[in-house]
Design an enzyme around this catalytic site. Sequence first.
Site, short mmCIF file in Angstrom:
data_model
loop_
_atom_site.label_atom_id
_atom_site.label_comp_id
_atom_site.label_asym_id
_atom_site.label_seq_id
_atom_site.Cartn_x
_atom_site.Cartn_y
_atom_site.Cartn_z
N SER A 1 10.31 -1.54 13.17
CA SER A 1 10.80 -0.29 13.75
C SER A 1 11.52 0.52 12.68
CB SER A 1 11.79 -0.60 14.89
OG SER A 1 12.43 0.57 15.35
N TYR B 1 19.31 -4.87 17.94
CA TYR B 1 17.90 -4.51 17.85
C TYR B 1 17.52 -4.12 16.42
CZ TYR B 1 13.57 -1.91 18.61
OH TYR B 1 12.27 -1.45 18.54
#
Length: 248
Positions: free
Chosen positions: A141, A155
């Site tokens: 990501s 995350y």
Amino acid sequence: MNMDGKIAIVTGGGRDIGRACVMRLAQAGAAVAINYYKSDAGAKSAVEEIIAAGGRAFALQGDMTVQADVDALIARTVKEFGKIDILAHITGGILARKTIAEMDVEHWNNVMDLNVTSLLRVVKASAPHMGAGSTIVTMASQAGRDGAGGGALAYGASKGAVMTMTRGMAKELAPDIRVNSVCPGMIDTDFHNIFTKPEVRTKVAAATPLKREGTSEEVANLVAFLASDESSFMTGVCVDINGGQVFS
């Protein structure tokens, strides 16, 4: 892009980016084993569409943080298709936005288990069935590069770990298996529908050179390229797909 005769596994393949990857790989000719956790409707409809088009696919529910479910997925894939050529590990998520003050170790561990340890479990189980010329595509990501947005420290850290794992696996599994990663920015998925406020999405899109969010299909096109022989001299690469929001 010709994947005739290739066998692919897509984890988290029931919705959004995962389902788009399933359909793109099948379109290229691969037979696809679809893992899903909750998105049974999306996974089962994908199987129906692939078979109707003359392809091969099955869907199997499972939690990729549970070793028995991982083993069941690999075993059925090998039993039905005989081998594994492509692993696209899309499983992952944010679970909840929590600041450092709000976060407990349980939340941290759950995010790491979902995004990082699940990858290790699936790769360990798959690799013995992957021959020369096989590929693994991981899902990192933009958060792994920029530290993520508010309340997403765990995350972002987990996706940074996925990027590092990608580079390490590329060296360890070479020359037979290539390993690359995809680093999406703001993509129009349920991830952001659930965890990102609409006004934040609008602001991010406006600040992006292409002035919009990306689509699951655009990410799937990149995943398919990295999984294909057309990227044959690429390994250990973490490829950005964010509309120009971040340059790395």
